[in-house]
Design an enzyme around this catalytic site. Structure first.
Site, PDB file in Angstrom:
ATOM      1  N   ASP A   1     -71.397  33.274 -28.876  1.00 21.68           N
ATOM      2  CA  ASP A   1     -72.252  33.185 -30.057  1.00 21.68           C
ATOM      3  C   ASP A   1     -71.366  32.660 -31.196  1.00 21.68           C
ATOM      4  O   ASP A   1     -70.133  32.631 -31.097  1.00 21.68           O
ATOM      5  CB  ASP A   1     -72.900  34.538 -30.402  1.00 21.68           C
TER       6      ASP A   1
HETATM    7  C1  BGC Z   1     -77.187  33.688 -33.565  1.00 22.81           C
HETATM    8  C2  BGC Z   1     -77.520  32.795 -32.390  1.00 22.81           C
HETATM    9  C3  BGC Z   1     -77.661  31.365 -32.843  1.00 22.81           C
HETATM   10  C4  BGC Z   1     -76.364  30.943 -33.506  1.00 22.81           C
HETATM   11  C5  BGC Z   1     -76.365  29.510 -33.976  1.00 22.81           C
HETATM   12  C6  BGC Z   1     -76.042  33.164 -34.388  1.00 22.81           C
HETATM   13  O1  BGC Z   1     -76.035  33.785 -35.643  1.00 22.81           O
HETATM   14  O2  BGC Z   1     -76.916  35.000 -33.120  1.00 22.81           O
HETATM   15  O3  BGC Z   1     -78.713  33.247 -31.777  1.00 22.81           O
HETATM   16  O4  BGC Z   1     -77.998  30.530 -31.768  1.00 22.81           O
HETATM   17  O5  BGC Z   1     -76.136  31.774 -34.629  1.00 22.81           O
HETATM   18  O6  BGC Z   1     -77.168  29.344 -35.094  1.00 22.81           O
END
Ligand code: BGC
Length: 716
Positions: free
Chosen positions: A227
C-alpha cells in the site's frame, strides 16, 4: 510478447534495470496515482495505476461514479460486479491506465470502520463471490485488477501500526476467502498488502501470509505491491514476498506535490498520524541494491519479482505496447456505463422497513427534507473518491417525478470528511458534495420550515447520512449532527414518513418505530437521484439485501471491548474468532434490528418445499418460489449451512449459497443452489480443512433470520 519470452528478457536486464521495476517513480505526465517506470532499452513500457473501486479516481479528470462496493454487494447479484468491473476497466484504459487499484475485499468486522463502504460484507462467502466477479470483469478488459488490502485491514484507527491478533482458523474461514477466490477463481494479476500487522508482523514483511500462503498455497502468480508508503523494510520485505514498493518515492517527489500552494514546502509537512510517513520511499531502490551486493538478498529473489511483473504485463498484452506511448482504447461515460450506475444503485437499495407507505402514490404531495438532500452522495472520503461527469441529487430525482415537491434542509449540512483534508492541498479530485451546500446561509436552515413542509405534505421523505472516510473510523454509530432530531420532528408532523439512509455501514435508528418506511441507499453514486425516485415510486423493485447485520446499538456488536476495537497498545484482539457479524449474533442468540440478508421487496414470495439432490461431492437444494404479490419483484434465495453436531464450536449458520430470481405476479420458478464440499468444512489448525461424516441442516430463507424451509443432508 508471450510469457514464455519473459525469462530471457529478465536475464537481459542489468541489476539497476531490474530494481527500477520494483519500486514506483514519478509519473512524468501526472496522470497516475502509481507509476512503475519503463525500461525503454528492452521495450518494457511503464505501468500506470489508478484507484478504484467505485469508479476510477482519474487524477484531474472525470469518470463514472458507481455506487459504493457495499451497495454493489447489497444487490446480491455478482453479475453486476462483473459488469461494473469491466466498465471501470474501460474507463481506466480511456485514461491511459493499466492497473486498477481495486477491488477492496476486507471483511466488515467493525461497524465503525470508516472504509466499510469500500468493502463488500461481513460474510466471507458473499465477499468472495463479489471479489471474484469484480476481478474477472476488470481483467476481461485487459486491465490488471488489484485485490486489496491483504489482509485483516478491518479498521482505519492506527492502521499503520496496529497488529491484528487473529487465529489461523479465523484468517482461513473469515478473512482470506475473498482473496483466495480472487486468485483461484479469477486469477487476479496484483495484490496490495495492508498497512497493518498480523500477529506482530507487518503485512509487507509477512512471509507466511505472502510467500507461503498467497503464492505457494493459493497459487498466486501475479505481483504483490505495498500500500502507499506501506513498505517498512528492504531485506525483510524482499524475502517475504513483496514484489513492488509503492509509490516508491517520497511525497515531495510526487507529481501531486506540484499542486501544493506555492508557499508550501512539501518536505516540511508534518503528516498527522492518520497518514503514513510520506517523506519516505525507495526502500526497494538503493538499499535493496546494497543488500544484493552484500549478499543479504540473493539476485534470484530479485529476478523472481521482475519475472512476476513482466509475466503479468505479458499476460495483459502490455509488453507489446510502444514504451513511449500509452496504451489507450477504452470508453468513458457511455450510456451503458451511466445505465449500469443507475441499475446498481437500484439493485443495491435495501428496503429495511415498509408499513404500507411505499411505493409512493403518483398524486401525493411530497416534502423532501434533509441537510444534504440537494447534493449527491457519491462516496466516502479517500482514495476511492470519483469525480463524475454528471450527477443527480435526491431533490432532482423527486422533483422530476412528483406532482408537488417542497424541499427543506431542516438542520445544518453534514460535513463530508476526506483523508485528503489532512494534506492541506488540492489533491482531492472532487469538491466535497457538502461544499455544494451553502452552509453559511442560515436562512436556508430551519427546523420549523421542515416541520411545516412535512405537515403540509401527504408524505415526507427524510434524507440523512453519515460521514466516513478512509483513515478514520466513526466515534459512534449515531447519525451525525442534528439528523435524529430532524427525523423525529418531521415524522411527528407528517402523515406518512420515509427515511432514506445514505450510510457506509450500520447506524443507530432510535426513531425506527416512529417512521413508516426506511430505505438504505448507501453511497449511491452519480445516479442517486434517478435511482431513488424509481424505487420510491415503484418503477423498480428495491432489489437489495443487507450484506451485514444492523444491530440496535453500538454495544450489540462483537467488537465493543476496547481490546477488540480500536485496540490497546497497538494491538487488536480478534478474540471473537470466527464469530464475526451474524455468526456472533446467532451464537449469542441476540436479536439484531435487521438481520444479515434482510430486505423487503414490493412483491411477496411464497416458498414451497425444498428438495435435495446429490451428485458426487455436490449437494443441490431446489426450492419452488412463487410471487404471490401484485407487483413484479426480485427475490434472493439464501442457503445457510448448520452443522448438527459440530466437534468444535461453529457458527450456528453460515451462508454457503444464494440465487436471485425475478418473478412477475403469480409466476413460480424452481430455484436451485449448489453447494460443494467446502461448504461444510471448518478449519482445524492441526488437520487443515475438515469435512467429516455428519448430518447438516440446510436452512433456506430470505435472510439469516427469516428461514422458510429446512432440509437435512448427511455428508460422507
Ligand atoms: C489506500 C489504497 C490506495 C492507495 C493509493 C492508500 O491510502 O489505502 O487503497 O489504493 O492509497 O491511492
Amino acid at each position: 510478447m508471450t510469457q514464455k519470452r519473459v525469462p530471457s528478457l529478465v536475464a537481459s536486464l542489468s541489476l539497476d534495470e531490474k530494481l527500477r521495476l520494483l519500486h514506483g517513480a514519478t509519473n512524468p505526465d501526472g496522470s497516475s496515482v502509481g507509476y512503475v517506470p519503463p525500461v525503454p532499452r528492452v521495450g518494457v513500457p511503464a505501468l500506470r495505476m489508478v484507484d478504484g473501486p467505485m469508479g476510477i479516481r482519474a487524477i484531474g479528470g472525470s469518470a463514472t461514479a458507481f455506487p459504493a462496493s457495499v451497495a454493489l454487494a447489497a444487490s446480491w447479484n455478482p453479475r453486476l460486479a462483473r459488469e461494473q468491473g469491466a466498465s471501470m476497466a474501460r474507463e481506466a484504459r480511456a485514461h491511459g491506465q493499466n492497473v486498477l487499484l481495486g477491488p477492496g475485499m476486507n471483511i466488515i468486522r467493525v461497524p465503525h470502520c470508516g472504509r466499510n463502504f469500500e468493502y463488500y460484507s461481513e460474510d466471507p462467502y458473499l465477499s468472495a463471490r463479489f471479489a471474484a466477479a469484480s476481478v474477472d470483469g476488470i481483467q476481461s478488459e485487459d486491465v490488471i485488477a488489484t485485490a486489496k488490502h491483504y489482509v485483516a485491514n478491518n479498521q482505519e484507527t492506527n492502521r499503520y501500526r496496529v497488529s491484528a491478533a487473529v487465529t489461523e482458523r479465523a484468517l482461513r474461514e473469515i478473512y482470506l476467502p475473498a482473496f483466495r477466490a480472487a486468485v483461484e477463481e479469477a486469477d487476479v494479476g496484483a495484490v496490495m498488502t495492508a498497512y497493518n500487522r498480523v500477529n506482530g508482523t507487518h503485512m509487507s514483511d509477512h512471509r507466511t501470509l505472502l510467500r507461503d500462503m498467497l503464492k505457494d498455497e493459493f497459487g498466486f502468480d501475479g505481483f504483490v505491491m505495498s500500500d502507499w508508503w506501506g513498505t517498512e523494510s528492504s531485506v525483510g520485505a524482499a524475502r517475504a514476498g513483496l514484489d513492488v514498493e509503492m509509490p516508491g518515492i517520497p511525497f515531495e517527489e510526487r507529481v501531486l506535490a506540484e499542486r501544493l500552494p506555492e508557499e508550501v514546502d512539501p518536505s516540511t509537512i508534518d503528516f498527522p498520524d492518520t497518514l503514513p510517513d510520506m517523506h519516505e520511499g525507495g526502500l526497494f531502490g538503493e538499499p535493496l541494491r546494497e543488500a544484493v551486493e552484500a549478499g543479504a538478498v540473493d539476485e534470484a529473489v530479485i529476478d523472481e519479482k521482475v519475472r512476476r511483473i513482466l509475466e503479468t504485463m505479458a499476460r495483459f498484452e502490455l509488453l507489446d505496447t510502444d514504451p513511449d506511448e500509452e496504451r489507450r482504447g477504452g470508453e468513458l461515460d457511455t450510456p451503458e456505463h451511466r445505465q449500469l450506475a443507475r441499475r446498481i444503485a437500484i439493485e443495491g437499495t435495501v428496503l429495511l422497513k415498509n408499513e404500507g407507505v411505499l411505493p409512493l402514490d403518483e398524486t401525493a404531495a411530497i416534502a423532501i427534507v434533509g441537510p444534504n438532500a440537494d447534493a449527491t452522495k457519491l462516496g466516502g472520503g479517500g482514495s476511492s473518491e470519483v469525480t463524475p461527469f454528471r450527477r443527480t441529487t435526491p431533490v432532482d430525482g423527486l422533483r422530476e417525478r412528483a406532482t408537488e415537491c417542497r424541499f427543506e434542509r431542516g438542520v445544518p449540512p453534514i460535513t463530508e470528511s476526506s483523508l485528503f483534508d489532512a494534506f492541506g492541498t488540492e489533491d482531492r479530485v472532487d469538491e466535497s458534495p457538502a461544499d455544494t451546500v451553502d452552509t453559511a446561509d442560515a436562512d436556508d436552515v430551519s427546523l420549523d420550515a421542515a416541520v411545516e413542509a412535512a405537515d403540509g405534505a401527504d408524505c415526507v421523505v427524510v434524507v440523512v447520512q453519515d460521514d466516513t472516510t478512509e483513515s478514520e473510523d466513526r466515534d459512534d454509530l449515531r447519525l451525525p449532527g442534528q439528523q435524529d432530531e430532524l427525523v423525529r420532528a418531521v415524522a411527528d408532523a407528517a402523515e406518512r414518513s420515509v427515511v432514506v439512509l445514505r450510510t457506509g455501514g450500520p447506524v443507530e435508528l432510535p426513531w425506527i418505530d416512529d417512521v413508516d418506511a426506511v430505505l438504505e441507499t448507501w453511497y449511491a453514486g452519480q445516479a442517486e437521484g434517478e435511482a431513488l425516485a424509481a424505487v420510491l415510486y415503484g418503477d423498480a423493485d428495491p432489489g437489495g439485501r443487507l450484506p451485514f447485520t444492523f444491530g440496535r446499538r453500538a454495544d450489540d456488536y462483537p467488537t465493543t471491548a476496547p481490546e477488540r476495537f480500536p485496540g490497546t497498545n497497538d494491538g487488536v484482539d480478534y478474540a471473537e474468532g470466527v464469530f464475526v457479524g451474524y455468526r456472533y449474533f446467532d451464537r449469542e442468540d441476540a436479536a439484531p434490528l435487521f438481520p444479515f440478508g434482510h430486505g423487503h421487496s414490493y412483491a411477496s414470495f411464497e416458498y414451497g418445499e425444498s428438495a435435495v439432490e446429490r451428485d458426487g461431492d455436490e449437494v443441490t437444494v431446489t426450492v419452488p418460489v412463487r410471487n404471490v404479490g401484485t407487483r413484479p419483484g426480485k427475490e434472493v434465495v439464501q442457503v445457510y449451512v448448520h452443522d448438527e453436531d459440530p466437534p468444535v464450536p461453529r457458527p450456528p449458520r453460515e451462508l454457503k449459497g444464494f440465487e436471485t430470481v425475478r418473478l412477475d405476479p403469480e409466476e413460480r420458478r424452481r430455484v436451485s443452489v449448489t453447494l460443494d464440499r467446502d461448504a461444510f468444512a471448518y478449519y482445524d489448525e492441526d488437520e487443515g480443512w475438515v469435512v467429516s461424516e455428519r448430518r447438516f441442516t440446510l436452512l433456506v430463507g430470505r435472510s439469516a433470520r427469516e428461514i422458510r424451509d429446512r432440509v437435512s443432508v448427511t455428508i460422507e
